[in-house]
Design a protein around this motif. Structure first.
Motif: not given
Length: 472
Positions: A243, A271, A275, A446-447, A449-450, A452-454, A457, A460
């Protein structure tokens, strides 16, 4: 080794004082950076799958203290008001106990923050100066069915994070019969940094504030109240090596036409800043500041040797408007982080030391605080990057730790970046103190996901909430 049993010794709990058995009697005066810290203690816990040998640990600790006489000394006030450590071999406290429960399967998804104090020997910092209070304590807890927890706590005035870990690494090597370089304890090296610029030293400093009378006490009181009221929650998550590689690649892609370069840590720091800045959701024109801690031994022009053992931490604070932080590409924010670290030049360190020495001579050093510390409750996110420290190489004869943890932090917006264990090398475990009022927001997918957006799929790492108020 001299291990003197106290009255609290039984089949389940044994308390001893570990000494070298000889004392130099030296009195080492603290540097201005040491005195700036105060008498707070830094606790750390290391979790081992195999059971550690308490007798062998006490013996190797005794041998290690021979090279670290300050650790087994006592804090004293000199006639002129300055603080010193008397190397009298008064010893360190070592408690060995047995728990009635098995070793928990700790990790980023099950931290040790809830109930972590059971693994630590507590010290009253108000009884340190001119008292018989050890500057280092050890608590070894053997878990039911096997495995041990090594809880240690060191007075911050004698060592910063890097020096503290160097002591632990030296102890580990001494335990296994390996050699290690002797540390240097000459605090005069630090004050000497100011000499070349003393004649034209600035009367103020960008990164330190001389507080008004009573303001520092009010700040300390706020910290204590925050700790009692548990206004922060520790949030832990793991970034894997894969990641982080993707994250760095993304940052470098943003800089493709500039021929500039950023490190993995620059990208991760940027990052996290982005965030957490979004989580804070401050007005777009508000300035968001990032407190970056750095070891200045690398920036002192060789004046401070690598072997110096003490406090050598400085800080810088890059900033940008909140809306800009949220909208700028990762690579550009990472460059701002890198530029912040680059401010740590030899000239900056010398001017900073001269300022602190002047404040000491004027009798005001007790009122000096890092500006980023004062601003933790307002506009600053502080990041302390420990990812290069060898936490997971501390082998005391039964393998390396499978987990490392620290207690909850009382001040919000403080971030610790730690390395990952040997079975998941190259990653980072990130421990973040956030206001408890934001926990419910952070629990939304959603947080995660923010953060661990890198990540690939489905790979995370979840956010783990380690406050007693929200579960362990």
């Amino acid at each position: 080794m001299m291990a003197s049993p106290t009255a609290t010794e039984s089949e389940t709990k044994r308390s001893t004082t570990v000494r070298v058995g000889e004392a130099s009697g030296d009195r080492i005066r603290l540097s201005v950076y040491d005195m700036l810290i105060g008498m707070v203690y830094t606790p750390r816990t290391f979790f081992y799958r195999e059971t550690l040998d308490g007798d062998a640990l006490r013996a190797s600790l005794s041998r290690t203290l021979l090279n670290f006489p300050m650790v087994s000394g006592r804090m004293k006030k000199d006639p002129d008001g300055r603080l010193s450590v008397l190397c009298d071999d008064a010893g360190v406290r070592f408690i060995e106990t047995h728990a009635s429960e098995p070793m928990p399967d700790h990790g980023p998804h099950h931290t040790a923050k809830k109930g972590i104090n059971r693994y630590l020997s507590q010290v009253n910092p108000l009884q340190v100066v001119d008292g018989d209070t050890p500057l280092f304590t050890v608590k070894l807890t053997h878990m039911k069915g096997g495995g041990s927890v090594l809880g240690v706590s060191m007075n911050h005035a004698v060592a910063d994070g890097s020096a503290y870990t160097r002591f632990m690494e030296s102890w580990s090597k001494e335990h296994r019969g390996l050699g290690y370089p002797a540390p240097g304890h000459d605090r005069g090296i630090i004050d000497a940094l100011a000499a070349p610029v003393a004649g034209d030293a600035r009367p103020d400093n960008d990164h330190f504030t001389v507080t008004r009378r009573g303001r520092k006490s009010a700040y300390v009181a706020r910290i204590l109240l925050s700790s009692i009221a548990k206004v922060t929650t520790m949030v832990t998550t793991r970034f894997t090596a894969a990641e982080l590689a993707t994250m760095k690649d993304a940052a470098m892609a943003d800089l493709a036409s500039t021929e500039r370069w950023v490190s993995t840590n620059d990208a991760l720091t940027a990052h996290l800043w982005k965030v957490l800045g979004a989580l804070r959701d401050r007005p777009g024109t508000s300035m968001e500041k990032l407190g970056l801690l750095a070891d200045f031994r690398a920036f002192g022009g060789g004046a401070v040797p690598d072997g110096y053992w003490g406090n050598t931490v400085t800080n810088t604070r890059p900033e940008m408007p909140a809306a800009e932080l949220r909208s700028r590409p990762l690579g550009e924010v990472a460059m701002a982080v890198r530029a912040g670290y680059a401010e740590n030049t030899e000239e900056k360190i010398r001017q900073e030391t001269a300022f602190l020495c002047a404040e000491y001579e004027a009798g005001r050093l007790k009122r000096v605080l890092p500006t980023m510390t004062l601003d933790k409750f307002e506009n600053t996110i502080v990041i302390n990057n420990w990812s290069k420290l060898p936490f997971y190489r501390l082998d005391f004869g039964a393998g390396t730790p499978f987990w490392y943890d620290v207690p909850a932090l009382p001040t919000p917006w403080t971030v610790l970046i730690a390395p990952t264990p040997a079975d998941e090398p190259g990653g980072r475990d990130v421990h973040m103190a956030v206001p408890r009022a934001l926990v419910q927001t952070l629990k939304k997918q959603s947080w995660t996901d923010r953060f661990h957006c890198y990540a690939d799929s489905g790979e995370a790492s979840a956010l783990t909430f380690g406050s007693p108020k929200t579960g362990g």
